[in-house]
Design a protein around this motif. Structure first.
Motif, short mmCIF file in Angstrom:
data_model
loop_
_atom_site.label_atom_id
_atom_site.label_comp_id
_atom_site.label_asym_id
_atom_site.label_seq_id
_atom_site.Cartn_x
_atom_site.Cartn_y
_atom_site.Cartn_z
N TYR A 1 0.98 -1.27 0.06
CA TYR A 1 -0.03 0.00 0.19
C TYR A 1 0.80 1.41 0.07
O TYR A 1 0.49 2.17 -0.37
CB TYR A 1 -1.05 0.02 1.13
N ARG B 1 1.55 1.55 -3.52
CA ARG B 1 0.35 1.98 -4.19
C ARG B 1 0.12 3.51 -4.10
O ARG B 1 -0.50 4.11 -5.24
CB ARG B 1 -0.58 1.12 -3.90
N ARG C 1 -0.37 6.23 -7.06
CA ARG C 1 -1.55 6.93 -7.49
C ARG C 1 -1.41 8.44 -6.90
O ARG C 1 -2.30 9.03 -7.18
CB ARG C 1 -2.68 6.35 -6.73
N GLU D 1 -20.74 8.77 -2.45
CA GLU D 1 -19.88 7.45 -1.96
C GLU D 1 -18.90 8.09 -0.70
O GLU D 1 -18.80 7.49 0.17
CB GLU D 1 -19.04 7.31 -3.08
N TYR E 1 -18.94 6.65 3.04
CA TYR E 1 -17.86 6.13 3.61
C TYR E 1 -16.96 6.89 4.50
O TYR E 1 -16.25 6.57 5.55
CB TYR E 1 -16.95 5.49 2.69
N ARG F 1 -6.36 -1.80 3.66
CA ARG F 1 -7.19 -1.65 2.58
C ARG F 1 -8.00 -0.52 2.65
O ARG F 1 -8.33 0.42 1.86
CB ARG F 1 -7.71 -2.87 2.29
N GLU F 2 -8.77 -0.74 3.84
CA GLU F 2 -9.97 0.14 4.07
C GLU F 2 -9.52 1.66 4.47
O GLU F 2 -10.01 2.77 3.89
CB GLU F 2 -10.65 -0.25 5.33
N TYR G 1 -8.16 3.13 0.82
CA TYR G 1 -9.20 3.73 -0.19
C TYR G 1 -10.17 4.95 0.50
O TYR G 1 -10.74 5.54 -0.29
CB TYR G 1 -10.08 2.34 -0.17
N LYS G 2 -10.10 4.82 1.87
CA LYS G 2 -10.67 6.21 2.43
C LYS G 2 -9.68 7.44 2.07
O LYS G 2 -10.43 8.42 1.78
CB LYS G 2 -10.84 6.14 3.88
N GLU H 1 -8.01 7.67 -0.57
CA GLU H 1 -8.23 8.21 -2.12
C GLU H 1 -9.78 8.90 -2.18
O GLU H 1 -9.74 9.82 -2.90
CB GLU H 1 -8.44 6.81 -3.09
N LEU H 2 -10.66 8.44 -1.45
CA LEU H 2 -11.88 9.20 -1.33
C LEU H 2 -11.66 10.81 -0.80
O LEU H 2 -12.40 11.63 -1.38
CB LEU H 2 -12.92 8.46 -0.49
#
Length: 186
Positions: free
Chosen positions: A12, A15, A19, A114, A118, A164-165, A168-169, A171-172
């Motif tokens: 991560y 990643r 990104r 979204e 989240y 992971r959670e 992705y938060k 990214e949001l």
């Protein structure tokens, strides 16, 4: 178990750099397992991370591994101490989030369903110097009732039940900051 957690941190971290959520030495991720915290080592570069660059500390900040933890370890420990449900933290330096941190006071308006689902809300924590107890305190306060916060002139912190959670938060949050920035009325 520690091999798996270190592997996740490496994956991560790379990643996040790929990104555009952080650059060079900036940012750090961590995972809590019981009384131990696995966190990026000081001086490690996100896109070159290896398992040997994952530090291990206990919840009192005592170094367990042979490598020193990120200077932001206080921030991670304070958030874990504030929120028993949190098992992973992403602290990153995404450009739109940093750009809007000086323009928005209080909370970043959320524009997408979204992000509302989240994240719920994205408070903006006031500026405090990096690596300090003061920064750890304002971030822990901002995260108390939210899974994400923007730090003025610094970056973001997101939390989750897994790395992971939390990732992705993050990214949001950056998507939310970008959308707000692109649609704001000057």
């Amino acid at each position: 178990m520690s091999r798996i957690l270190k592997s996740q941190l490496v994956r991560y971290s790379r990643r996040a750099h790929e990104r555009g959520l952080t650059a060079a030495f900036g940012g750090n991720l961590s995972v809590r397992s019981g009384n131990l915290v696995f966190i990026k080592a000081t001086g490690a570069v996100m896109d070159e991370m290896t398992a040997g660059q994952v530090a291990v500390i206990d919840m009192n900040g005592r170094q367990i591994s042979g490598v020193r933890p990120s200077s932001e370890y206080r921030l991670h420990l304070e958030v874990y101490g504030e929120r028993e449900d949190v098992k992973a933290i992403a602290h990153l330096h995404p450009p739109y989030s940093i750009a809007v941190s000086g323009l928005v006071k209080g909370e970043l308006p959320i524009l997408t369903p979204e992000a509302e689902l989240y994240l719920g809300r994205i408070p903006v924590a006031p500026f405090r110097p990096a690596g300090t107890r003061e920064l750890a305190d304002v971030v822990a306060e901002a995260i108390k009732n939210s899974d994400a916060a923007i730090m003025e002139r610094h970056g973001i912190v997101t939390v989750g039940r897994s790395l992971r959670e939390a990732f992705y938060k993050a990214e949001l949050v950056e998507e939310s900051a970008k959308l707000w920035y692109l649609t704001r009325k000057e």
